[in-house]
Design a protein around this motif. Structure first.
Motif, PDB file in Angstrom:
ATOM      1  N   ASP A   1       0.752  -1.187   0.075  1.00 28.71           N
ATOM      2  CA  ASP A   1      -0.192  -0.153  -0.033  1.00 28.71           C
ATOM      3  C   ASP A   1       1.095   1.161  -0.058  1.00 28.71           C
ATOM      4  O   ASP A   1       0.449   1.977  -0.736  1.00 28.71           O
ATOM      5  CB  ASP A   1      -1.167  -0.123   1.403  1.00 28.71           C
ATOM      6  CG  ASP A   1      -2.131  -0.957   1.060  1.00 28.71           C
ATOM      7  OD1 ASP A   1      -2.481  -1.307   0.143  1.00 28.71           O
ATOM      8  OD2 ASP A   1      -2.820  -1.449   2.038  1.00 28.71           O
ATOM      9  N   GLU A   2       2.410   1.308   0.651  1.00 32.23           N
ATOM     10  CA  GLU A   2       2.816   2.584   0.697  1.00 32.23           C
ATOM     11  C   GLU A   2       3.097   2.463  -0.522  1.00 32.23           C
ATOM     12  O   GLU A   2       3.464   3.675  -1.352  1.00 32.23           O
ATOM     13  CB  GLU A   2       4.037   2.219   1.493  1.00 32.23           C
ATOM     14  CG  GLU A   2       3.746   2.080   3.362  1.00 32.23           C
ATOM     15  CD  GLU A   2       4.507   1.385   4.423  1.00 32.23           C
ATOM     16  OE1 GLU A   2       5.964   1.487   4.082  1.00 32.23           O
ATOM     17  OE2 GLU A   2       3.707   1.610   6.019  1.00 32.23           O
ATOM     18  N   PHE A   3       4.365   1.408  -1.494  1.00 35.10           N
ATOM     19  CA  PHE A   3       4.598   1.572  -1.962  1.00 35.10           C
ATOM     20  C   PHE A   3       3.451   2.802  -3.617  1.00 35.10           C
ATOM     21  O   PHE A   3       3.988   2.977  -4.002  1.00 35.10           O
ATOM     22  CB  PHE A   3       5.231   0.369  -3.201  1.00 35.10           C
ATOM     23  CG  PHE A   3       4.918   0.145  -4.153  1.00 35.10           C
ATOM     24  CD1 PHE A   3       6.628   1.070  -5.271  1.00 35.10           C
ATOM     25  CD2 PHE A   3       4.377   0.398  -5.570  1.00 35.10           C
ATOM     26  CE1 PHE A   3       7.260   0.897  -6.266  1.00 35.10           C
ATOM     27  CE2 PHE A   3       4.908  -0.058  -6.858  1.00 35.10           C
ATOM     28  CZ  PHE A   3       6.204   0.422  -7.231  1.00 35.10           C
ATOM     29  N   ILE A   4       2.577   1.411  -3.800  1.00 34.29           N
ATOM     30  CA  ILE A   4       1.358   2.315  -4.442  1.00 34.29           C
ATOM     31  C   ILE A   4       1.297   3.534  -4.493  1.00 34.29           C
ATOM     32  O   ILE A   4       0.744   4.619  -5.337  1.00 34.29           O
ATOM     33  CB  ILE A   4      -0.031   1.364  -4.332  1.00 34.29           C
ATOM     34  CG1 ILE A   4       0.724   0.166  -4.740  1.00 34.29           C
ATOM     35  CG2 ILE A   4      -1.133   1.736  -5.210  1.00 34.29           C
ATOM     36  CD1 ILE A   4      -0.518  -0.889  -4.947  1.00 34.29           C
ATOM     37  N   ALA A   5       1.071   4.371  -2.800  1.00 38.71           N
ATOM     38  CA  ALA A   5       0.677   5.528  -2.682  1.00 38.71           C
ATOM     39  C   ALA A   5       1.892   6.476  -3.124  1.00 38.71           C
ATOM     40  O   ALA A   5       1.699   7.578  -3.569  1.00 38.71           O
ATOM     41  CB  ALA A   5       0.410   5.975  -1.173  1.00 38.71           C
ATOM     42  N   SER A   6       2.685   5.873  -2.597  1.00 36.88           N
ATOM     43  CA  SER A   6       3.943   6.480  -3.054  1.00 36.88           C
ATOM     44  C   SER A   6       4.356   6.917  -4.633  1.00 36.88           C
ATOM     45  O   SER A   6       5.180   7.727  -4.989  1.00 36.88           O
ATOM     46  CB  SER A   6       5.648   5.734  -2.600  1.00 36.88           C
ATOM     47  OG  SER A   6       5.639   4.819  -3.451  1.00 36.88           O
ATOM     48  N   LEU A   7       3.709   6.323  -5.432  1.00 35.62           N
ATOM     49  CA  LEU A   7       3.709   6.143  -7.229  1.00 35.62           C
ATOM     50  C   LEU A   7       2.630   7.637  -7.302  1.00 35.62           C
ATOM     51  O   LEU A   7       3.715   8.611  -8.027  1.00 35.62           O
ATOM     52  CB  LEU A   7       3.190   5.085  -7.699  1.00 35.62           C
ATOM     53  CG  LEU A   7       3.972   3.828  -7.010  1.00 35.62           C
ATOM     54  CD1 LEU A   7       2.882   2.821  -8.710  1.00 35.62           C
ATOM     55  CD2 LEU A   7       5.237   4.404  -8.189  1.00 35.62           C
ATOM     56  N   ASP A   8       1.800   8.280  -6.329  1.00 38.60           N
ATOM     57  CA  ASP A   8       1.705  10.013  -7.056  1.00 38.60           C
ATOM     58  C   ASP A   8       1.121   9.190  -8.207  1.00 38.60           C
ATOM     59  O   ASP A   8       1.100  10.623  -9.102  1.00 38.60           O
ATOM     60  CB  ASP A   8       1.976  10.290  -6.352  1.00 38.60           C
ATOM     61  CG  ASP A   8       1.555  12.019  -6.355  1.00 38.60           C
ATOM     62  OD1 ASP A   8       0.344  12.040  -5.943  1.00 38.60           O
ATOM     63  OD2 ASP A   8       1.755  13.110  -7.019  1.00 38.60           O
TER      64      ASP A   8
END
Length: 184
Positions: free
Chosen positions: A157-164
């Motif tokens: 989830d953190e990775f997906i959010a970091s993609l912006d």
């Protein structure tokens, strides 16, 4: 977590924007590959019988070989799954496997024909799929070491959010569900 898969899937309205962002982050794309996935129903247990499908048996043929795969999604009766037990192995003679399944009364359910391009960044594999008769999707799969499913999910989830990047709606079902017209 060797035989456990933790992934998230979304519809993908703008594949080019996601590809550009992945390239910015240093990800390298693999060559696109066509995958044809034949899904089967078991004679001893109807995978389609439950209100929520939680099991699939798949035979995949692609540009570089073939494989057989069984997935059991958890929690079994939940519409939104958190992870899957996944058992997959390469197949040397895919026609023999098809004949074996037919001899054991496994019946074809649906075929998913897709073009897939994978990108890898540290602990996450990102795959962009174009599925015939279903559209474009992106799957994010956690590939790193994690303490448990919760840890892997949090990090994904953190990775997906970091993609912006604006993704489409989260999809909580597999491509066979979509092609069979099943909600779950």
């Amino acid at each position: 977590m060797r035989y456990i898969e933790v992934e998230k899937k979304y519809s993908l309205p703008d594949a080019e924007a996601l590809k550009a962002r992945l390239a910015e982050l240093g990800a390298k794309p693999a060559e696109p590959t066509r995958q044809v996935d034949a899904y089967y129903n078991a004679p001893h247990r109807d995978f389609l019988a439950p209100d929520t499908i939680s099991e699939w048996l798949r035979v995949r043929t692609e540009d570089h070989g073939a494989s057989i795969n069984f997935k059991r999604w958890h929690p079994l009766d939940a519409v939104i799954k958190t992870h899957a037990d996944e058992y997959e192995s390469s197949v040397g003679d895919v026609e023999a496997v098809r004949l074996l399944l037919a001899a054991l009364d496994f019946r074809p359910l649906v075929t998913v024909d897709k073009t897939r391009q994978a990108w890898t960044l540290s602990d996450v594999e990102v795959v962009l799929d174009h599925v015939v008769d279903a559209g474009d999707f992106v799957e994010f799969e956690f590939k790193g070491e994690a303490a448990d499913v919760g840890d892997a999910t949090r990090r994904l989830d953190e990775f997906i959010a970091s993609l912006d990047i604006a993704l489409g709606q989260q999809v909580n079902k597999g491509y066979p569900h979509i092609l069979l017209g099943r909600d779950h």
